[in-house]
Design a protein around this motif. Sequence first.
Motif, PDB file in Angstrom:
ATOM      1  N   ASP A  27       0.825  -1.209   0.000  1.00  0.00           N
ATOM      2  CA  ASP A  27       0.000   0.000   0.000  1.00  0.00           C
ATOM      3  C   ASP A  27       0.858   1.256   0.000  1.00  0.00           C
ATOM      4  OD1 ASP A  27      -2.356   1.487   0.038  1.00  0.00           O
ATOM      5  OD2 ASP A  27      -2.521   1.444   2.227  1.00  0.00           O
ATOM      6  N   ASP A  83       0.094   6.801   4.074  1.00  0.00           N
ATOM      7  CA  ASP A  83      -0.107   5.539   4.787  1.00  0.00           C
ATOM      8  C   ASP A  83       0.659   5.492   6.102  1.00  0.00           C
ATOM      9  OD1 ASP A  83      -1.381   3.018   4.842  1.00  0.00           O
ATOM     10  OD2 ASP A  83       0.394   1.995   4.061  1.00  0.00           O
ATOM     11  N   HIS A 104      -5.094   6.425   6.103  1.00  0.00           N
ATOM     12  CA  HIS A 104      -6.353   5.769   6.465  1.00  0.00           C
ATOM     13  C   HIS A 104      -6.261   5.005   7.790  1.00  0.00           C
ATOM     14  CE1 HIS A 104      -5.474   1.494   4.833  1.00  0.00           C
ATOM     15  NE2 HIS A 104      -4.341   2.154   4.883  1.00  0.00           N
ATOM     16  N   GLU A 154      -3.016  -4.998   0.351  1.00  0.00           N
ATOM     17  CA  GLU A 154      -3.597  -4.392   1.566  1.00  0.00           C
ATOM     18  C   GLU A 154      -4.822  -5.169   2.061  1.00  0.00           C
ATOM     19  OE1 GLU A 154      -2.115  -2.138   3.254  1.00  0.00           O
ATOM     20  OE2 GLU A 154      -3.541  -0.858   4.314  1.00  0.00           O
ATOM     21  N   HIS A 286      -4.648  -1.364  11.821  1.00  0.00           N
ATOM     22  CA  HIS A 286      -6.084  -1.338  11.587  1.00  0.00           C
ATOM     23  C   HIS A 286      -6.752  -2.372  12.500  1.00  0.00           C
ATOM     24  CE1 HIS A 286      -5.255   1.148   8.124  1.00  0.00           C
ATOM     25  NE2 HIS A 286      -4.306   0.296   7.799  1.00  0.00           N
TER      26      HIS A 286
END
Length: 318
Positions: A27, A83, A104, A154, A286
């Motif tokens: 990513d 990123d 993100h 990703e 994440h």
Amino acid sequence: MNAQEVLNEIRKGKRFLVAGHIDPDGDTITSTLLMGRLLKHLGKGYTLYIRDSIPEKFGFLAGIGEIKQSIEGLEPDTIITLDAPNLERVALPKPRARVINIDHHQSNERFGDVNWLEVDRGAACLMAFELLRLAGAPLGSQEGEMVFTGLFTETGGFVLPNVSAEVLRICADVMEHGVNASDIAFRMTARDERNLALLGEVLATLKITDGIATIELTEKMLDDVGLGHDEHDSDSFIRYPSSIPGIKVAIFFREMRQEGTVRMSFRSLSGADVDRIASRFGGGGHPAAAGAKLKGSYEEVKERVIEETKRYLACEEG
Ligand SMILES: [Mn+2]
């Protein structure tokens, strides 16, 4: 902040430094390349920077050789980070230039002068690709290969919860522009004989206790199969313990003897938030995929991380 506003901010700069994160993944690499394409289209001066070396499997991407590992002597007026939740992650000292932070991660520290954060976007490369489209830059198979590669990696090959209609729609779009999806999927998952032997060793360490599945990669295993740190590719090994039905958290431990550290990758397809577990050890990521690194002896770190993960899960359930 939306894409149009970010594009307006980018237009104000002249000399750019584009930085992806250390220990680079698909990513961050493809976001960096796509941002280079945007700046080229806008007629800006730019340098692409990722401190750590790029894994070989990404070597087919156009312009990959443009990414530099050092920024000595550069004086950009604008820095774009991609990123990365903080500046340490892109290996940049406190910058004198204006910073545009595009990311993100929910843990993003809003360190930019401009912050474009979209936690619901499956990948940072989606955001970079959106800017290219918005700017009317020519999009051909090279840009398509970049975004497809970023999205494939990703989402862990379209299995993680960040796979979305937007992700698949863009993949379909770029296939219509000449991207060979199966070729890229093969490149991203291909393994030479020694790496396959390494996978065998690593899978033999599988342990399952209280809903936690662990695998390990030690220095001795690398020696046994004759692979150096730079030649080995273990990024996707975590998918095997996390594929076991009923597992709440999967952890992949990697011994890094020279650094005196242990690296961990965490995965969860069960709803447990591994970003929060990783953040207990100074890492992050994440909810379904995160990482961390701890100093200390291998066995001690391993034990501590497993204990802490058990405690986290017990709290969640209690
Ligand atoms: Mn990302």
